[in-house]
Enzyme design. Structure first.
Site, PDB file in Angstrom:
ATOM      1  CD  GLU A   1      54.299  21.988  41.027  1.00  0.00           C
ATOM      2  OE1 GLU A   1      53.980  23.158  40.769  1.00  0.00           O
ATOM      3  OE2 GLU A   1      53.892  21.379  42.036  1.00  0.00           O
TER       4      GLU A   1
ATOM      5  CD  GLU B   1      58.479  23.714  47.568  1.00  0.00           C
ATOM      6  OE1 GLU B   1      57.488  24.081  48.179  1.00  0.00           O
ATOM      7  OE2 GLU B   1      58.552  23.696  46.328  1.00  0.00           O
TER       8      GLU B   1
ATOM      9  CB  SER C   1      51.272  18.608  52.033  1.00  0.00           C
ATOM     10  OG  SER C   1      51.231  18.011  50.760  1.00  0.00           O
TER      11      SER C   1
END
Ligand code: PGA
Length: 255
Positions: free
Chosen positions: A100, A168, A216
């Protein structure tokens, strides 16, 4: 012997007030202290770090990390937060290179500078890497290798004890538990990441390097992922909710 699991709780910007943050830390603290093996690293946004440090002080297996830091030690950098400042208020870890943040323009070069700044400040770095998509030809593996080697460029072997690698895959972040990565794929990728580290730093450092998986994670997939060749999990949205972080820490402790 199995290594003790690490749960890094990346609150992102999900927690909107100091009261909410306090309640979440107290619950995370309670369940971590009750657990026998799990270490938890709470990573709130900057606003709540001092509060988290004071609530986690002198607690066993409980640490506080930031979600980002700047790469210069001090100076005219309005709005930035330095690694040294974070260390001075009691943070021990910092997440660097999260996808992000990369989506806001952080390059491998910036991430490499941040990794070095964090090490200079004595912080442990949770270094995030991960492909955007998986192609059948396996190009994602060379992408992953380049992210790892670029982020660690110029980091000497003695400083590798400051590094926790968080794998990730971007395509698996922010979805439902069922859409997380398959444990078999994770197992293969964790071996690959360790091989990349072994090539640069030797097998001892590669073996000792903690690898976390993120994307997740929820209470029901903790066990399968922890059995897939990683030492812990970087948990996003599910870490910002009391019931789910409690269930995740309990599941990790039992795994
Ligand atoms: P998620 O995020 O658990 O919400 O998928 C993981 C992360 O981005 O750290």
């Amino acid at each position: 012997m199995k290594k003790k699991p690490i749960i890094a709780a990346n609150w992102k910007m999900y927690v909107g007030s100091a009261e909410e943050g306090r309640a979440l830390i107290l619950e995370t603290r309670r369940v971590t202290e009750k657990a026998k093996r799990v270490s938890t690293i709470v990573c709130p946004s900057f606003s709540f770090i001092a509060q988290a440090v004071s609530l986690c002080k002198k607690r066993k297996r409980l640490f506080v990390g930031a979600q980002n830091c700047f790469y210069e030690d001090a100076g005219a950098f309005t709005g930035e937060v330095g690694a040294r400042e974070l260390a001075s208020i009691g943070a021990t870890h910092v997440i660097i290179g999260h996808s992000e943040r990369r989506s806001f323009g952080e390059t491998n070069e910036i991430i490499n500078k941040k990794v070095k700044a964090a090490i200079r400040a004595g912080l442990f770095v949770i270094l995030c890497v991960g492909e955007k998509e998986r192609d059948v030809d396996g190009h994602y593996l060379s992408f992953l290798r380049s992210e790892i080697t670029a982020a660690l460029s110029g980091v000497p072997g003695v400083d590798m004890r400051h590094i926790i690698l968080a794998y990730e895959p971007v395509w698996a972040i922010g979805r439902g538990e069922k859409e997380s990565m398959k444990p078999k794929e994770l197992h293969e990728t964790a071996i690959f990441a360790r091989k990349v580290i072994a090539k640069e730093y030797g097998t001892d450092i590669a073996f000792d390097l903690p690898i976390l998986y993120g994307g997740s994670i929820g209470p029901h997939n903790v066990k399968d992922h922890l059995e897939a060749g990683v030492e812990g999990l970087l948990v996003g949205h599910a870490s910002a909710e009391k019931a789910s972080i409690r269930a995740i820490i309990e599941a990790a402790d039992a795994a």
